[in-house]
Motif scaffolding. Structure first.
Motif, PDB file in Angstrom:
ATOM      1  N   UNK A  14      55.452  89.530  29.496  1.00  0.00           N
ATOM      2  CA  UNK A  14      55.647  88.000  29.696  1.00  0.00           C
ATOM      3  C   UNK A  14      54.217  87.697  28.993  1.00  0.00           C
ATOM      4  N   UNK A  15      53.251  88.353  29.637  1.00  0.00           N
ATOM      5  CA  UNK A  15      51.737  87.621  29.037  1.00  0.00           C
ATOM      6  C   UNK A  15      51.765  88.048  27.563  1.00  0.00           C
ATOM      7  N   UNK A  16      52.419  89.017  26.955  1.00  0.00           N
ATOM      8  CA  UNK A  16      52.296  89.344  25.655  1.00  0.00           C
ATOM      9  C   UNK A  16      53.192  88.239  24.812  1.00  0.00           C
ATOM     10  N   UNK A  17      54.219  87.694  25.342  1.00  0.00           N
ATOM     11  CA  UNK A  17      55.023  86.647  24.707  1.00  0.00           C
ATOM     12  C   UNK A  17      53.996  85.423  24.760  1.00  0.00           C
ATOM     13  N   UNK A  18      53.477  85.116  25.873  1.00  0.00           N
ATOM     14  CA  UNK A  18      52.520  83.872  25.571  1.00  0.00           C
ATOM     15  C   UNK A  18      51.503  83.919  24.817  1.00  0.00           C
ATOM     16  N   UNK A  19      50.935  85.121  24.759  1.00  0.00           N
ATOM     17  CA  UNK A  19      49.820  85.416  23.691  1.00  0.00           C
ATOM     18  C   UNK A  19      50.264  85.217  22.207  1.00  0.00           C
ATOM     19  N   UNK A  20      51.499  85.752  21.912  1.00  0.00           N
ATOM     20  CA  UNK A  20      52.309  85.402  20.632  1.00  0.00           C
ATOM     21  C   UNK A  20      52.464  84.040  20.534  1.00  0.00           C
ATOM     22  N   UNK A  71      46.058  82.342  26.622  1.00  0.00           N
ATOM     23  CA  UNK A  71      46.610  83.080  27.505  1.00  0.00           C
ATOM     24  C   UNK A  71      46.141  83.362  28.815  1.00  0.00           C
ATOM     25  N   UNK A  72      44.810  83.710  28.719  1.00  0.00           N
ATOM     26  CA  UNK A  72      43.882  83.831  29.732  1.00  0.00           C
ATOM     27  C   UNK A  72      43.539  82.617  30.620  1.00  0.00           C
ATOM     28  N   UNK A  73      43.458  81.589  29.919  1.00  0.00           N
ATOM     29  CA  UNK A  73      43.241  80.425  30.686  1.00  0.00           C
ATOM     30  C   UNK A  73      44.463  79.789  31.450  1.00  0.00           C
ATOM     31  N   UNK A  74      45.539  80.207  30.759  1.00  0.00           N
ATOM     32  CA  UNK A  74      46.826  79.754  31.599  1.00  0.00           C
ATOM     33  C   UNK A  74      47.039  80.764  32.728  1.00  0.00           C
ATOM     34  N   UNK A  75      46.495  81.806  32.779  1.00  0.00           N
ATOM     35  CA  UNK A  75      46.776  82.871  33.802  1.00  0.00           C
ATOM     36  C   UNK A  75      45.924  82.086  34.984  1.00  0.00           C
ATOM     37  N   UNK A  76      44.526  81.739  34.778  1.00  0.00           N
ATOM     38  CA  UNK A  76      43.716  81.067  35.654  1.00  0.00           C
ATOM     39  C   UNK A  76      44.198  80.018  36.337  1.00  0.00           C
ATOM     40  N   UNK A  77      44.668  79.196  35.241  1.00  0.00           N
ATOM     41  CA  UNK A  77      45.345  77.631  36.110  1.00  0.00           C
ATOM     42  C   UNK A  77      46.526  77.930  36.735  1.00  0.00           C
ATOM     43  N   UNK A  78      47.594  78.891  36.501  1.00  0.00           N
ATOM     44  CA  UNK A  78      48.554  79.188  37.241  1.00  0.00           C
ATOM     45  C   UNK A  78      48.054  79.644  38.588  1.00  0.00           C
ATOM     46  N   UNK A  79      47.247  80.630  38.611  1.00  0.00           N
ATOM     47  CA  UNK A  79      46.842  81.152  39.749  1.00  0.00           C
ATOM     48  C   UNK A  79      46.158  80.006  40.665  1.00  0.00           C
ATOM     49  N   UNK A 130      55.892  75.254  26.188  1.00  0.00           N
ATOM     50  CA  UNK A 130      56.623  75.358  27.351  1.00  0.00           C
ATOM     51  C   UNK A 130      57.024  76.756  27.970  1.00  0.00           C
ATOM     52  N   UNK A 131      57.446  77.451  26.980  1.00  0.00           N
ATOM     53  CA  UNK A 131      58.110  78.772  27.167  1.00  0.00           C
ATOM     54  C   UNK A 131      56.678  79.766  27.418  1.00  0.00           C
ATOM     55  N   UNK A 132      55.721  79.522  26.703  1.00  0.00           N
ATOM     56  CA  UNK A 132      54.505  80.276  27.254  1.00  0.00           C
ATOM     57  C   UNK A 132      54.141  79.929  28.667  1.00  0.00           C
ATOM     58  N   UNK A 133      54.071  78.907  29.137  1.00  0.00           N
ATOM     59  CA  UNK A 133      53.758  78.330  30.622  1.00  0.00           C
ATOM     60  C   UNK A 133      54.482  79.054  31.477  1.00  0.00           C
ATOM     61  N   UNK A 134      55.806  79.138  31.230  1.00  0.00           N
ATOM     62  CA  UNK A 134      56.917  79.660  32.004  1.00  0.00           C
ATOM     63  C   UNK A 134      56.652  81.216  32.001  1.00  0.00           C
ATOM     64  N   UNK A 135      56.404  81.731  30.794  1.00  0.00           N
ATOM     65  CA  UNK A 135      56.256  83.267  30.642  1.00  0.00           C
ATOM     66  C   UNK A 135      54.981  83.608  31.561  1.00  0.00           C
ATOM     67  N   UNK A 136      53.805  82.771  31.419  1.00  0.00           N
ATOM     68  CA  UNK A 136      52.892  83.118  32.279  1.00  0.00           C
ATOM     69  C   UNK A 136      53.068  82.965  33.736  1.00  0.00           C
ATOM     70  N   UNK A 137      53.946  82.121  34.300  1.00  0.00           N
ATOM     71  CA  UNK A 137      54.485  81.897  35.464  1.00  0.00           C
ATOM     72  C   UNK A 137      55.038  83.195  36.060  1.00  0.00           C
ATOM     73  N   UNK A 138      55.922  83.625  35.075  1.00  0.00           N
ATOM     74  CA  UNK A 138      56.671  84.847  35.255  1.00  0.00           C
ATOM     75  C   UNK A 138      55.801  86.246  35.541  1.00  0.00           C
ATOM     76  N   UNK A 139      54.830  86.039  34.689  1.00  0.00           N
ATOM     77  CA  UNK A 139      53.933  87.290  34.838  1.00  0.00           C
ATOM     78  C   UNK A 139      53.100  87.257  36.080  1.00  0.00           C
TER      79      UNK A 139
END
Length: 368
Positions: free
Chosen positions: A109-115, A240-248, A296-305
Motif C-alpha cells: 500500500x505504501x509502495x502504491x502511494x510512492x508510485x 509518501x512519508x509526509x502522508x504517513x506522518x499526517x495520517x498518524x 486520492x488513491x494514494x491518500x487512501x492507500x497510506x491509510x490502509x498502510x
C-alpha cells in the motif's frame, strides 16, 4: 457509474495489498494454496504450481490463502499448548519471515502511494488558486488572526519558515497544524512583520484554521513543478512519508474531540469519494483526472498502510507483533492467549466499523 468507478479503485488497492502477501509468502517458502481476484463464489480457476488462481463473483478486493492459516484455530480446538505446523506453512516458518509476510501487504500500500506520488511529480499539473493576500472578516468579533494583529491586505509570505506563494500554500500549511503555535511572516505595504499565533482545530474536519479568507478578486492559474525521472521518484518518496506522518497525526486528533462522524469514513463514503473523483476529474481532461484519482488513491492507500500495521491481532500488525514476540523470547505464544487477545482487536474494528457506518448514513441522509 461513479459507484462502479469507486469500487474498481478500492478493489485495486485491496488486491494490490494481497499481492504483497502473495509475493512474500512465495519468497519465504510458504505454500500459497489460493489467490483470488474478488470474493464469494468462484467463477473461474486454474491450478498452477500448487496455487489455485481464482476469479470470484464479488469484485471487492481479493485474498491470498496461505497454507496453515487455520493451524491457529485447530490448536485452539485441540487445546494444544502451541501451534503445530508444517515447515511450508505460515506458522511453521521462522517468526521473522512470518513478520515480513505480514508486513508485505501494508508495504505494498505504501509502495502504491510512492508510485502514485512519483507519477504526479513527473506529470505535473495546473491548478487555480488565489494570491497569498488575506482578508479578515471585520464582522467577526474575534478570530485567531485578527487577535494576533493581522489585517486585510496582509500578504503571508511564510509559515513556520516555509515559503507560501499563494492561498493554496496557506491552506495546506495551516490545515495540517491544528492546535499548534504558528509563526507567520507577513508583508504589509512592503514592510516585513512577524506574528505568532495558536491555530484552532475545526472539530468537524480536524483541520487547523486561523480565521482568514482569500481575496477572490483575482484567480491565479499556476503549474506545479515538473520533475525528471529520478527526482520524481525522490519527491514521490518524500510525499509518501509526509502522508504517513499526517495520517498518524490525524489518528491522534480523534482523541481531541473531532467529530467522528465526519472524521471516520466508512466503505460507502470512501467508494463514493473515489467514484466522484474519477467521474469529475476526467471530465476536465485526462491529465487532471489522472492526477486527482492518483492523489486520492494514494491518500487512501497510506491509510490502509497505517491501519493494517496497528498491533491488533486480526490485522497484519497483530501477526507481526506476535511473530516478533516469539522471535525475541524464543518461545511460541500459547494459542489460548492469542485467542483472548483477539477480542480486543475485534472490538476495536467493530467500533471503527460502527462509527464509519453511522457517519456514512448521516452523510447520505443529509446529502439527500
Amino acid at each position: 457509474m461513479k459507484w462502479l468507478y469507486g469500487l474498481l479503485c478500492l478493489f485495486f488497492l485491496i488486491l494490490f495489498h494481497e499481492f504483497g502477501h502473495f509475493l512474500a509468502a512465495k519468497l519465504f517458502g510458504v505454500k500459497v494454496e489460493s489467490f483470488s481476484v474478488g470474493f464469494g463464489p468462484i467463477l473461474i480457476h486454474k491450478k498452477i504450481h500448487g496455487t489455485d488462481y481464482r476469479i470470484s463473483l464479488f469484485p471487492l478486493g481479493g485474498y491470498c490463502g496461505m497454507k496453515g492459516e487455520k493451524d491457529f484455530q485447530n490448536a485452539i480446538e485441540a487445546k494444544l499448548p502451541q501451534i503445530e505446523a508444517e515447515k511450508d506453512s505460515l506458522y511453521g516458518i521462522h517468526p521473522l519471515k512470518r513478520a515480513l509476510i505480514g508486513f508485505a501487504g501494508p508495504f505494498f500500500n505504501f509502495f502504491f502511494a510512492f508510485i502514485a506520488y512519483s507519477l504526479i511529480s513527473g506529470i505535473g499539473y495546473k491548478y487555480y488558486t488565489y494570491s497569498n493576500s488575506i482578508l479578515i472578516n471585520e464582522n467577526i468579533t474575534s478570530s485567531v488572526a485578527k487577535d494576533a494583529g493581522l489585517e486585510s491586505g496582509d500578504i503571508i509570505t511564510s509559515i513556520n519558515g516555509k515559503v507560501t506563494n499563494d492561498f493554496s500554500d496557506l491552506i495546506q500549511e495551516i490545515s495540517v497544524r491544528p492546535d499548534e503555535d504558528l509563526i507567520l511572516t507577513v508583508d504589509r505595504n512592503g514592510k516585513n512583520l512577524s506574528f505568532t499565533l495558536h491555530s484552532e482545530m475545526d472539530k468537524a474536519t480536524g483541520s487547523g484554521k486561523i480565521g482568514i479568507a482569500a481575496d477572490t478578486s483575482k484567480i491565479l492559474e499556476k503549474e506545479s513543478k515538473k520533475y525528471s525521472f529520478f527526482p520524481a521518484l525522490g519527491h514521490g518518496f518524500l510525499e509518501s512519508c509526509n502522508s504517513v506522518i499526517l495520517t498518524i497525526k490525524s489518528i491522534g486528533l480523534l482523541f481531541k474531540g473531532v467529530d467522528l462522524d465526519n472524521a471516520v469514513s466508512g466503505p460507502a463514503r470512501v467508494t463514493e469519494m473515489l467514484g466522484t473523483t474519477v467521474k469529475e476529474g476526467f471530465s476536465t481532461g485526462f491529465n487532471q483526472g489522472l492526477i486527482a484519482v492518483l492523489s486520492l488513491m494514494a491518500i487512501i492507500s497510506i491509510s490502509l498502510f497505517i491501519m493494517n500495521l496497528l498491533p491488533i491481532p486480526i490485522l497484519d500488525g497483530g501477526l507481526i507483533l506476535i511473530a516478533i514476540i516469539e522471535f525475541v523470547f524464543h518461545k511460541k505464544i500459547n494459542p489460548k492467549i492469542q485467542y483472548y487477545i483477539q477480542f480486543i482487536g475485534l472490538a476495536f474494528i467493530a467500533l471503527l466499523f460502527i462509527i464509519g457506518l453511522q457517519g456514512d448514513i448521516k452523510y447520505f441522509l443529509n446529502k439527500n
